[in-house]
Scaffold this motif. Structure first.
Motif, mmCIF file in Angstrom:
data_model
loop_
_atom_site.group_PDB
_atom_site.id
_atom_site.type_symbol
_atom_site.label_atom_id
_atom_site.label_comp_id
_atom_site.label_asym_id
_atom_site.label_seq_id
_atom_site.Cartn_x
_atom_site.Cartn_y
_atom_site.Cartn_z
ATOM 1 N N ASP A 1 -0.890 1.426 -11.008
ATOM 2 C CA ASP A 1 0.608 1.135 -10.607
ATOM 3 C C ASP A 1 0.889 -0.256 -10.246
ATOM 4 O OD1 ASP A 1 1.119 3.680 -11.208
ATOM 5 O OD2 ASP A 1 1.844 4.207 -9.106
ATOM 6 N N GLY A 2 0.024 -0.918 -9.429
ATOM 7 C CA GLY A 2 0.073 -2.204 -9.133
ATOM 8 C C GLY A 2 -0.088 -3.353 -10.084
ATOM 9 N N GLU A 3 -1.102 -3.019 -10.989
ATOM 10 C CA GLU A 3 -1.378 -3.628 -12.260
ATOM 11 C C GLU A 3 -0.237 -3.752 -13.198
ATOM 12 O OE1 GLU A 3 -4.946 -2.369 -14.021
ATOM 13 O OE2 GLU A 3 -6.332 -3.319 -12.449
ATOM 14 N N MET A 4 0.377 -2.478 -13.397
ATOM 15 C CA MET A 4 1.432 -2.539 -14.253
ATOM 16 C C MET A 4 2.678 -3.296 -13.683
ATOM 17 S SD MET A 4 1.097 1.509 -16.004
ATOM 18 C CE MET A 4 2.190 2.173 -14.575
ATOM 19 N N VAL A 5 2.931 -3.018 -12.579
ATOM 20 C CA VAL A 5 4.273 -3.593 -11.987
ATOM 21 C C VAL A 5 4.082 -5.165 -12.037
ATOM 22 C CG1 VAL A 5 3.753 -3.760 -9.573
ATOM 23 C CG2 VAL A 5 6.081 -3.415 -10.523
ATOM 24 N N GLU B 1 0.819 -1.168 -0.096
ATOM 25 C CA GLU B 1 -0.132 0.102 -0.022
ATOM 26 C C GLU B 1 0.911 1.326 0.103
ATOM 27 O OE1 GLU B 1 -3.961 1.463 2.401
ATOM 28 O OE2 GLU B 1 -2.513 0.507 3.530
ATOM 29 N N GLU B 2 1.922 1.296 0.762
ATOM 30 C CA GLU B 2 2.946 2.378 0.899
ATOM 31 C C GLU B 2 3.490 2.561 -0.553
ATOM 32 O OE1 GLU B 2 5.670 1.366 3.785
ATOM 33 O OE2 GLU B 2 4.121 1.534 5.442
ATOM 34 N N LYS B 3 3.595 1.433 -1.272
ATOM 35 C CA LYS B 3 4.304 1.417 -2.560
ATOM 36 C C LYS B 3 3.208 2.041 -3.665
ATOM 37 C CE LYS B 3 8.010 -1.653 -2.154
ATOM 38 N NZ LYS B 3 8.712 -2.864 -2.594
ATOM 39 N N ASN B 4 1.997 2.150 -3.253
ATOM 40 C CA ASN B 4 0.895 2.432 -4.279
ATOM 41 C C ASN B 4 0.545 1.385 -5.203
ATOM 42 O OD1 ASN B 4 -1.211 4.267 -4.771
ATOM 43 N ND2 ASN B 4 0.041 4.967 -6.585
ATOM 44 N N PHE B 5 0.700 0.111 -5.002
ATOM 45 C CA PHE B 5 0.377 -0.960 -5.515
ATOM 46 C C PHE B 5 -0.754 -1.437 -5.202
ATOM 47 C CE2 PHE B 5 5.217 -1.928 -6.252
ATOM 48 C CZ PHE B 5 5.391 -1.167 -7.048
ATOM 49 N N ILE B 6 -1.470 -1.384 -4.030
ATOM 50 C CA ILE B 6 -2.741 -1.776 -3.716
ATOM 51 C C ILE B 6 -3.343 -0.628 -2.817
ATOM 52 C CG2 ILE B 6 -1.904 -4.237 -3.589
ATOM 53 C CD1 ILE B 6 -2.292 -3.740 -0.392
#
Length: 154
Positions: free
Chosen positions: A109-113, A85-90
């Motif tokens: 961003d989470g989907e892309m990474v 969550e802190e990485k803005n992936f979820i």
């Protein structure tokens, strides 16, 4: 004078546990090399994958669902999801019917990474496991059977 240590196996290479441990360490090193540039650990990748799989069938994926999907410890999942969550992936939101739970969703961003990581990891897996010239379907089914057989014992 100490007693001679007795082993069931004549040498380490005769022990399936020893071999599995060696194979796991080598595989984890390979995955670390492909995931490091994406700022993901293998555990983060595995939880993002679990979320992506579960999200195909439900809009209300919870932390417990993710833990159950990966046979993972719930407290560890909670900590890793906080990092993601802190990485803005979820994102985590209040569950509509269960006040104790939160729904987990992938961000853009989470989907892309995750998509980049999946390509890297699947390529690494194929390179790693095809070296054995073993039929992957048979290999995978034997691993799945061992997981099923031992899942309730751990």
């Amino acid at each position: 004078m100490s007693k001679k240590i007795e082993f069931h196996f004549k040498k380490p290479e005769d022990s399936p546990g020893y071999l599995l441990g060696q194979l796991t360490m080598l595989w984890q090193r390979k995955l670390k090399r492909v995931l490091d540039p994406l700022d993901l650990t293998h555990t983060q990748f595995a939880l993002l994958c679990a979320l992506a799989w579960l999200s195909r069938d439900s809009e209300k994926v919870t932390q417990v669902d993710i833990a159950n999907q990966g046979n993972a410890d719930r407290m560890m999942v909670s900590k890793v999801l906080r990092t993601l969550e802190e990485k803005n992936f979820i994102t985590r939101h209040e569950h509509p019917t269960d006040t104790r739970a939160k729904t987990i969703k992938l961000t853009q961003d989470g989907e892309m990474v995750l998509q980049k990581a999946i390509v890297c990891v699947e390529t690494a897996d194929l390179e790693f496991f095809y070296k054995s010239e073993t039929d992957l379907t048979t290999f995978n089914s034997k691993m799945a059977a061992l997981i099923e057989q031992n899942n309730n014992e751990v």
